[in-house]
Design a protein around this motif. Structure first.
Motif, PDB file in Angstrom:
ATOM      1  N   ALA A 214      45.021   0.438  19.934  1.00 39.07           N
ATOM      2  CA  ALA A 214      45.391   1.808  20.315  1.00 39.07           C
ATOM      3  C   ALA A 214      44.723   2.294  21.600  1.00 39.07           C
ATOM      4  CB  ALA A 214      45.101   2.763  19.160  1.00 39.07           C
ATOM      5  N   PRO A 215      43.424   2.017  21.825  1.00 35.76           N
ATOM      6  CA  PRO A 215      42.787   2.522  23.042  1.00 35.76           C
ATOM      7  C   PRO A 215      43.413   2.021  24.340  1.00 35.76           C
ATOM      8  CG  PRO A 215      41.130   1.893  21.432  1.00 35.76           C
ATOM      9  CD  PRO A 215      42.438   1.391  20.916  1.00 35.76           C
ATOM     10  N   CYS A 216      44.144   0.889  24.293  1.00 35.13           N
ATOM     11  CA  CYS A 216      44.821   0.397  25.499  1.00 35.13           C
ATOM     12  C   CYS A 216      45.814   1.432  26.030  1.00 35.13           C
ATOM     13  CB  CYS A 216      45.575  -0.901  25.193  1.00 35.13           C
ATOM     14  SG  CYS A 216      44.501  -2.323  24.879  1.00 35.13           S
ATOM     15  N   ILE A 217      46.369   2.230  25.115  1.00 38.54           N
ATOM     16  CA  ILE A 217      47.360   3.233  25.501  1.00 38.54           C
ATOM     17  C   ILE A 217      46.779   4.640  25.453  1.00 38.54           C
ATOM     18  CG2 ILE A 217      49.632   4.189  24.959  1.00 38.54           C
ATOM     19  CD1 ILE A 217      49.668   1.285  25.986  1.00 38.54           C
ATOM     20  N   THR A 218      45.951   4.914  24.461  1.00 37.76           N
ATOM     21  CA  THR A 218      45.471   6.287  24.251  1.00 37.76           C
ATOM     22  C   THR A 218      44.203   6.633  25.018  1.00 37.76           C
ATOM     23  OG1 THR A 218      44.187   5.613  22.295  1.00 37.76           O
ATOM     24  CG2 THR A 218      46.480   6.309  21.931  1.00 37.76           C
ATOM     25  N   ASN A 219      43.479   5.603  25.503  1.00 40.29           N
ATOM     26  CA  ASN A 219      42.194   5.906  26.145  1.00 40.29           C
ATOM     27  C   ASN A 219      41.944   5.050  27.387  1.00 40.29           C
ATOM     28  OD1 ASN A 219      39.719   7.416  26.210  1.00 40.29           O
ATOM     29  ND2 ASN A 219      38.643   5.610  25.452  1.00 40.29           N
ATOM     30  N   SER A 220      42.995   4.686  28.103  1.00 38.31           N
ATOM     31  CA  SER A 220      42.848   3.882  29.305  1.00 38.31           C
ATOM     32  C   SER A 220      42.889   4.758  30.556  1.00 38.31           C
ATOM     33  CB  SER A 220      43.966   2.843  29.398  1.00 38.31           C
ATOM     34  OG  SER A 220      43.968   2.210  30.657  1.00 38.31           O
ATOM     35  N   ARG A 221      42.148   4.342  31.556  1.00 44.84           N
ATOM     36  CA  ARG A 221      42.210   5.031  32.857  1.00 44.84           C
ATOM     37  C   ARG A 221      43.551   4.803  33.538  1.00 44.84           C
ATOM     38  NH1 ARG A 221      37.117   2.814  32.743  1.00 44.84           N
ATOM     39  NH2 ARG A 221      35.378   4.283  32.940  1.00 44.84           N
ATOM     40  N   TYR A 222      44.151   3.636  33.278  1.00 44.39           N
ATOM     41  CA  TYR A 222      45.294   3.204  34.072  1.00 44.39           C
ATOM     42  C   TYR A 222      46.600   3.079  33.294  1.00 44.39           C
ATOM     43  CZ  TYR A 222      41.262   1.804  36.859  1.00 44.39           C
ATOM     44  OH  TYR A 222      40.074   1.792  37.549  1.00 44.39           O
ATOM     45  N   MET A 223      46.596   3.428  32.019  1.00 41.89           N
ATOM     46  CA  MET A 223      47.800   3.236  31.214  1.00 41.89           C
ATOM     47  C   MET A 223      47.936   4.331  30.174  1.00 41.89           C
ATOM     48  SD  MET A 223      50.515   1.502  30.477  1.00 41.89           S
ATOM     49  CE  MET A 223      50.196   0.261  31.734  1.00 41.89           C
ATOM     50  N   ASP A 224      49.169   4.828  30.016  1.00 41.27           N
ATOM     51  CA  ASP A 224      49.488   5.720  28.906  1.00 41.27           C
ATOM     52  C   ASP A 224      50.893   5.362  28.431  1.00 41.27           C
ATOM     53  OD1 ASP A 224      51.240   6.849  30.756  1.00 41.27           O
ATOM     54  OD2 ASP A 224      50.038   8.661  31.059  1.00 41.27           O
ATOM     55  N   GLU A 225      51.364   6.033  27.397  1.00 44.11           N
ATOM     56  CA  GLU A 225      52.653   5.660  26.816  1.00 44.11           C
ATOM     57  C   GLU A 225      53.803   5.897  27.787  1.00 44.11           C
ATOM     58  OE1 GLU A 225      55.213   6.313  22.718  1.00 44.11           O
ATOM     59  OE2 GLU A 225      53.036   6.321  22.729  1.00 44.11           O
ATOM     60  N   MET A 226      53.718   6.947  28.584  1.00 45.54           N
ATOM     61  CA  MET A 226      54.786   7.243  29.539  1.00 45.54           C
ATOM     62  C   MET A 226      54.914   6.120  30.576  1.00 45.54           C
ATOM     63  SD  MET A 226      55.347  10.598  31.979  1.00 45.54           S
ATOM     64  CE  MET A 226      55.352  11.681  30.543  1.00 45.54           C
ATOM     65  N   LEU A 227      53.776   5.657  31.100  1.00 46.81           N
ATOM     66  CA  LEU A 227      53.819   4.577  32.084  1.00 46.81           C
ATOM     67  C   LEU A 227      54.308   3.280  31.453  1.00 46.81           C
ATOM     68  CD1 LEU A 227      53.336   3.391  34.853  1.00 46.81           C
ATOM     69  CD2 LEU A 227      50.913   3.117  34.267  1.00 46.81           C
TER      70      LEU A 227
END
Length: 292
Positions: A214-227
Motif C-alpha cells: 500500500a505505501p507504494c501508492i499511498t505514501n510515495s513521493r513520486y506515485m499516487d493512484e491518479m498517476l
C-alpha cells in the motif's frame, strides 16, 4: 495395604516424533516485514552499484544479501505472509472479483482461461485450486515443481496466439524491481504476453492483476493512484477493480486495445513532499514503438 499404581502418561504421536521432524517455528510478523524490507533496500542499492560499474560495492551488498539468506529467505518470508493468519494469498481477492463474471457468462471450471503468474510462490493458491485457469507459473528462484525458474523480462516473446494469456498476475512483483525505469518496462512487457481483445474468448479478459504494498501508492513521493492510472491508460489498460487495505493495494486492469504504437514519457517527478515518504516510482522512456 493396597499399593496404588502410578498412572503412566498417555503417549501421543506428537510426543513420539523425533525432534528432527517437529514443526518448524514460523517467522514473526515483525521479522517477516523487516527481512523483506531490508532485502528490498539492498537489491535497490545493488542495482545502483551495477549501474555505476562499482564492482566493490556490488560485491559487498551481495554479501550482505547472502548473509540474510538471499532470495530463498526472502521467499520464505513471503510464503509466511501468505498464511491465513497473516492475511492470506492475494489471489483470493482476484477470485472475489472474477467469480461473479464467470457465473454470469456461464463459464465452468474447465481450465480454459490461460493465466501467467509471475513471481509464483505456491501451486496451491486460490487461483490454482479454482479449476478455472490453465496456469503457467514462473519465478526467478523456483521453490518447487510446477513453477518454472525464469525471468519474466527474459522470457521469449510469443510467436503466435497460443503462447499468449488471458490474464497475467504481478502480485508483489513490480515493487521488487529495483528502479523506476525497470518497473515501467515490466508493465510495458505485459502487453507482449496478453491476448488481444479480439483473440480472448471471455469478456473479462485480457487483463492484468497487480498487487503492491500500500505505501507504494499511498505514501510515495513520486506515485499516487491518479498517476498510476494515467500510466496504465497510456499502455492501453483501464481499471475495472481496485481495493486498498492497510498493507496492500489490489488492481485489476483490463486491456482495451492493441498495444500502443507510441508511449508517452513518464519521468520521476515529486508529487508529495515529506521526510516519511518512500521513493517508489514508475517511469517510461517514451516514444517506444510496439507491434500491434
Amino acid at each position: 495395604m493396597t499399593i496404588k499404581k502410578k498412572k503412566r502418561p498417555i503417549k501421543t504421536l506428537a510426543k513420539g516424533r523425533p525432534p528432527t521432524i517437529q514443526k518448524s517455528k514460523s517467522i514473526s510478523r515483525k521479522a517477516t516485514r523487516g527481512l523483506i524490507n531490508t532485502i528490498h533496500q539492498l537489491e535497490k542499492k545493488k542495482a545502483q552499484a551495477v549501474a555505476k560499474g562499482d564492482k566493490s560495492s556490488e560485491a559487498k551488498i551481495e554479501a550482505e544479501i547472502s548473509a540474510l539468506g538471499g532470495i530463498q529467505k526472502y521467499q520464505q518470508a513471503s510464503l509466511q505472509g501468505q498464511r491465513n493468519d497473516r492475511g492470506g494469498d492475494s489471489s483470493r481477492v482476484l477470485m472475489e472479483w472474477l467469480k461473479p463474471k464467470f457465473h454470469a457468462s456461464g463459464l465452468t471450471a474447465d481450465g480454459s482461461v490461460r493465466m501467467l503468474e509471475v513471481g509464483a510462490l505456491s501451486t496451491t493458491n486460490e487461483c490454482s485450486k479454482s479449476g478455472y485457469f490453465d496456469m503457467e507459473r514462473i519465478d526467478l528462484n523456483s521453490q518447487g515443481e510446477g513453477i518454472l525458474q525464469q525471468d519474466f523480462m527474459k522470457r521469449p516473446l510469443p510467436t503466435d496466439n497460443t503462447q499468449t494469456f488471458d490474464i497475467i498476475s504481478l502480485s508483489l512483483v513490480l515493487n521488487f524491481v529495483p528502479d523506476a525505469q525497470g518497473r515501467g518496462e515490466m508493465l510495458l512487457r505485459t502487453l507482449d504476453f496478453l491476448k488481444s481483445r479480439t483473440n480472448s474468448s471471455h469478456d473479462a479478459f485480457p487483463c492484468l492483476f497487480l498487487v503492491l504494498p500500500a505505501p507504494c501508492i499511498t505514501n510515495s513521493r513520486y506515485m499516487d493512484e491518479m498517476l498510476l492510472e494515467t500510466i496504465m491508460n497510456a499502455l492501453g489498460y483501464i481499471k475495472t477493480y481496485s481495493k486498498v487495505t492497510q498493507k496492500l493495494v489490489y488492481y485489476l486492469w483490463r486491456r482495451t486495445s492493441c498495444a500502443p504504437t507510441k508511449i508517452p514519457i513518464f519521468k520521476k517527478v515529486e508529487l508529495r513532499s515529506g521526510s516519511i515518504r518512500n521513493n517508489f516510482s514508475i517511469a517510461l522512456r517514451g516514444s517506444t514503438v510496439r507491434g500491434g
